[in-house]
Motif scaffolding. Structure first.
Motif, PDB file in Angstrom:
ATOM      1  N   GLU A   1      53.744  67.291  39.132  1.00  0.00           N
ATOM      2  CA  GLU A   1      52.313  67.320  39.419  1.00  0.00           C
ATOM      3  C   GLU A   1      51.890  66.060  40.175  1.00  0.00           C
ATOM      4  O   GLU A   1      51.077  66.110  41.105  1.00  0.00           O
ATOM      5  CB  GLU A   1      51.506  67.457  38.130  1.00  0.00           C
ATOM      6  N   GLU A   2      52.452  64.928  39.774  1.00  0.00           N
ATOM      7  CA  GLU A   2      52.176  63.681  40.489  1.00  0.00           C
ATOM      8  C   GLU A   2      52.709  63.758  41.913  1.00  0.00           C
ATOM      9  O   GLU A   2      52.055  63.301  42.860  1.00  0.00           O
ATOM     10  CB  GLU A   2      52.800  62.497  39.755  1.00  0.00           C
ATOM     11  N   ALA A   3      53.914  64.312  42.062  1.00  0.00           N
ATOM     12  CA  ALA A   3      54.508  64.436  43.389  1.00  0.00           C
ATOM     13  C   ALA A   3      53.633  65.313  44.287  1.00  0.00           C
ATOM     14  O   ALA A   3      53.433  65.014  45.475  1.00  0.00           O
ATOM     15  CB  ALA A   3      55.915  65.013  43.278  1.00  0.00           C
TER      16      ALA A   3
ATOM     17  N   LEU B   1      59.164  61.515  43.169  1.00  0.00           N
ATOM     18  CA  LEU B   1      60.462  62.079  43.522  1.00  0.00           C
ATOM     19  C   LEU B   1      61.592  61.075  43.374  1.00  0.00           C
ATOM     20  O   LEU B   1      62.743  61.462  43.129  1.00  0.00           O
ATOM     21  CB  LEU B   1      60.439  62.645  44.948  1.00  0.00           C
ATOM     22  N   ALA B   2      61.292  59.792  43.478  1.00  0.00           N
ATOM     23  CA  ALA B   2      62.309  58.770  43.204  1.00  0.00           C
ATOM     24  C   ALA B   2      62.677  58.795  41.720  1.00  0.00           C
ATOM     25  O   ALA B   2      63.840  58.596  41.352  1.00  0.00           O
ATOM     26  CB  ALA B   2      61.796  57.387  43.603  1.00  0.00           C
ATOM     27  N   ARG B   3      61.690  59.058  40.877  1.00  0.00           N
ATOM     28  CA  ARG B   3      61.969  59.182  39.441  1.00  0.00           C
ATOM     29  C   ARG B   3      62.851  60.394  39.174  1.00  0.00           C
ATOM     30  O   ARG B   3      63.760  60.342  38.340  1.00  0.00           O
ATOM     31  CB  ARG B   3      60.668  59.337  38.660  1.00  0.00           C
ATOM     32  N   LEU B   4      62.563  61.494  39.865  1.00  0.00           N
ATOM     33  CA  LEU B   4      63.365  62.700  39.694  1.00  0.00           C
ATOM     34  C   LEU B   4      64.807  62.441  40.130  1.00  0.00           C
ATOM     35  O   LEU B   4      65.751  62.875  39.460  1.00  0.00           O
ATOM     36  CB  LEU B   4      62.765  63.854  40.497  1.00  0.00           C
ATOM     37  N   ARG B   5      64.978  61.745  41.235  1.00  0.00           N
ATOM     38  CA  ARG B   5      66.329  61.390  41.670  1.00  0.00           C
ATOM     39  C   ARG B   5      67.016  60.500  40.639  1.00  0.00           C
ATOM     40  O   ARG B   5      68.218  60.622  40.392  1.00  0.00           O
ATOM     41  CB  ARG B   5      66.273  60.704  43.033  1.00  0.00           C
ATOM     42  N   ARG B   6      66.252  59.592  40.042  1.00  0.00           N
ATOM     43  CA  ARG B   6      66.805  58.713  39.014  1.00  0.00           C
ATOM     44  C   ARG B   6      67.274  59.539  37.809  1.00  0.00           C
ATOM     45  O   ARG B   6      68.315  59.247  37.212  1.00  0.00           O
ATOM     46  CB  ARG B   6      65.741  57.702  38.584  1.00  0.00           C
ATOM     47  N   TYR B   7      66.523  60.560  37.463  1.00  0.00           N
ATOM     48  CA  TYR B   7      66.904  61.468  36.376  1.00  0.00           C
ATOM     49  C   TYR B   7      68.275  62.087  36.647  1.00  0.00           C
ATOM     50  O   TYR B   7      69.139  62.132  35.756  1.00  0.00           O
ATOM     51  CB  TYR B   7      65.826  62.547  36.253  1.00  0.00           C
ATOM     52  N   PHE B   8      68.499  62.532  37.863  1.00  0.00           N
ATOM     53  CA  PHE B   8      69.794  63.099  38.216  1.00  0.00           C
ATOM     54  C   PHE B   8      70.887  62.026  38.243  1.00  0.00           C
ATOM     55  O   PHE B   8      72.012  62.269  37.821  1.00  0.00           O
ATOM     56  CB  PHE B   8      69.715  63.803  39.571  1.00  0.00           C
TER      57      PHE B   8
END
Length: 210
Positions: free
Chosen positions: A139-141, A80-87
């Motif tokens: 899926e990892e999350a 989810l930190a990666r997803l936030r980084r994407y945003f």
């Protein structure tokens, strides 16, 4: 090789102009002029303007796919930190162009999907590849307990990409990152059940300062 270098330059310039003013409004002569390539030589590199447009899509998609994979597959961050980084990266990109361009693929999807089947099919292929990156991250999350097991990550990936593209479009019309921030907050707080996103980035703060 000079011919390949010239072709690549035309694609790069074309992507810049199309991002600024759209595909239909981008004239071949304008691309050649900005690239410093003699007029009349366009068809040495591309069979048609549609062929040129598809080449621009391919080049952008390849470059952005690598960037997206680096963000969403970063081994040193939880999913989810990666997803936030994407945003974060998306908001920074919008800030850097003063909310004028948005996503090239998203823009072309709105403009060209009904123009030809070749454009529609290629753009759909690009979006599906981006969704696959999101699915893998989600899926990892889920496996790590960051999101609940009952979430359908494939449908969620479709929702995230569609919602984020819409938020970028709205950011262009409002000249503000507020729609993008609102989508991110609703996603994490209401959909994923996580804490709200961090405070606005330095870029956002600078953009909103009086």
């Amino acid at each position: 090789m000079k011919t390949q270098a010239t072709r690549d330059k035309l694609i790069q310039i074309g992507a810049e102009l199309i991002a600024e003013q759209g595909f239909n409004a981008t004239g071949i002569n304008a691309v050649l002029s900005r690239a410093g390539v003699p007029k009349g030589s366009f068809y040495h590199y591309f069979s048609s303007k549609e062929d040129f447009g598809l080449a621009v899509i391919d080049a952008f998609a390849e470059e952005y796919d690598e960037r997206l994979a680096a963000i969403l597959q970063a081994p040193d961050q939880p999913p989810l930190a990666r997803l936030r980084r994407y945003f974060d990266v998306g908001r920074a990109d919008m800030h850097s162009c003063d909310h004028a361009r948005g996503c090239l693929i998203g823009n072309l999807g709105q403009e060209l999907s009904s123009r030809s089947e070749a454009f529609r099919a290629r753009l759909d292929q690009v979006f599906r590849q981006w969704e696959r990156h999101l699915v893998a991250c989600l899926e990892e999350a889920r496996a790590e307990g960051e999101i609940v097991e009952t979430l359908d990550v494939e449908r969620l990936a479709v929702f995230i990409l569609a919602g984020w593209q819409g938020a970028m479009l709205r950011a262009k019309t409002t000249k503000s990152q507020a729609p993008m921030e609102a989508f991110e907050q609703v996603l994490f707080l209401e959909v994923l059940g996580r804490e709200s996103v961090p405070a606005p980035s330095a870029a956002n703060a600078a953009a909103e300062a009086p």
